[in-house]
Write an enzyme that holds these catalytic residues in place. Structure first.
Site, short mmCIF file in Angstrom:
data_model
loop_
_atom_site.label_atom_id
_atom_site.label_comp_id
_atom_site.label_asym_id
_atom_site.label_seq_id
_atom_site.Cartn_x
_atom_site.Cartn_y
_atom_site.Cartn_z
N SER A 117 0.83 -1.21 0.00
CA SER A 117 0.00 0.00 0.00
C SER A 117 0.86 1.25 0.00
CB SER A 117 -0.94 -0.01 1.21
OG SER A 117 -0.21 -0.25 2.37
N HIS B 241 -2.52 -3.07 -6.30
CA HIS B 241 -3.03 -2.63 -5.00
C HIS B 241 -4.54 -2.83 -4.92
CE1 HIS B 241 -3.62 0.75 -1.86
NE2 HIS B 241 -3.41 -0.40 -1.27
N GLU C 120 -5.49 -0.62 -8.16
CA GLU C 120 -4.49 0.33 -8.69
C GLU C 120 -3.33 -0.50 -9.24
OE1 GLU C 120 -4.44 4.42 -6.06
OE2 GLU C 120 -3.65 2.65 -5.07
N ASN D 140 -4.52 5.98 -1.34
CA ASN D 140 -4.04 6.19 0.03
C ASN D 140 -3.46 7.59 0.23
OD1 ASN D 140 -4.85 3.76 0.99
ND2 ASN D 140 -2.87 2.75 0.78
#
Ligand code: 3HC
Length: 283
Positions: A119, A140, A152, A190
């Protein structure tokens, strides 16, 4: 490239979620973890999820049995020798991940692609320790993996177009939508989501409102499916803190400074759902 067998390293929340989606979509999965108990637990959790889907009439009992028959528990990394794609979803620890990638390169065939569900760790750094860095990519996923539509795809500087195209086609076969992202701390989601969670913790720490009220405000005022504090509990407070610390360090920008309350919660072992208590309590 047509993948048939997927290796997954790490049987925690993310690894088991990825495994579930793969077996439901017809791929054979070899699920690996250093902890044999974690493997058994993951298999039981996947079986329970599928049983729930049967109860809801989403899949048949035959589908459930067929999916479970595609899951193989692989206690040793050497059990991943035959996989076409290996997805690493181990603990978010850079040294551990770099060592894992070095080991996986020794185990997997030269044709296999090796992806990381990291992440926050740089894919370019991970690919940098590999002898065939062009086959390394970031995949991800989002928690809960069976529900969340996005993957992702992060290109390391070294990732080849062939690797990207193969993993992109595979993600779509999993029923996911892909966003292509350059390698940068926190990627896209994130980078925005974790600072939002951090701000919610500051709001709580400053006593502006109670935890329930903060979450209610964002659910009803911004139409978020769950509030940021409940989301922190879902993601894991340790993971949120880790991502924040990476953003803070990599950008050298104080806007990513973790709220001291978040750090205290982690120090106290209040990690969210997985420990039974975070900003809220769980049975
Ligand atoms: N596994 C499988 N299915 C699950 C699940 C899980 N762990 N949790 C919930 N579901 C399913 C339920 O079975 C239910 O399915 P149904 O509609 O077919 O009955 C559906 O999701 C809705 O569940 P609930 O009614 O129990 O609860 P909610 O309405 O609150 O929905 C949610 C659950 C979809 C998780 C919703 O709360 C949500 O979207 N939350 C935000 C999640 C999010 O933002 N995730 C991203 C986190 S960031 C991340 O993962 C990146 C990492 O690097 C930090």
């Amino acid at each position: 490239m047509n993948f048939r067998t997927i290796g997954i390293v790490g049987a925690g929340t993310m690894g088991r979620g990825i495994a579930q989606v793969c077996i439901q979509r017809g791929f054979d999965v070899a699920l690996n973890d250093v902890d044999a108990k974690a493997l058994e637990k993951a298999a039981a959790a996947i079986e329970k999820q599928l049983a729930r889907a049967v109860e809801k009439g989403r899949i048949s009992a035959e589908d459930q049995a067929a999916a479970m028959s595609r899951l193989r528990l692989a206690p040793s990394l050497e059990d991943l020798a035959e996989v076409d794609l290996c997805i690493e979803a181990a603990t978010e620890n850079p040294d551990l991940k770099l060592d894992l990638f070095r080991a996986l390169e020794g185990v997997c065939s030269k044709e296999a692609i090796i992806a990381s569900n990291t992440s926050s760790i740089s894919l370019t750094r991970i690919a940098g320790v590999c002898t065939l860095p062009e086959r390394v990519i970031g995949m991800h996923f989002f928690n809960p993996v069976p529900v969340m539509e996005l993957v992702e795809l992060i290109r390391a500087l070294q990732t080849s177009d062939a690797t990207f195209d193969a993993v992109s086609a595979f993600s779509e076969r999993l029923g996911k939508s892909v966003v292509s992202v350059k390698d940068s701390p926190g990627f896209v989601v994130n980078r925005m989501l974790v600072p939002l969670i951090n701000e919610a913790v500051f709001v709580l720490a400053e006593g502006l409102a109670e935890a329930e009220e903060i979450d209610k405000a964002m659910r009803l005022g911004a139409n978020h499916p769950i509030g940021p504090l409940a989301l922190a509990d879902l993601v894991g407070l340790d993971v949120c803190l880790y991502v924040l610390d990476v953003l803070y360090r990599e950008f050298s920008d104080s806007k990513y400074r973790a709220c001291p309350l978040l750090r205290k919660m982690v120090d106290a072992g209040r990690l969210g759902r997985k420990s039974g208590r975070g900003f809220f309590e769980y049975a």
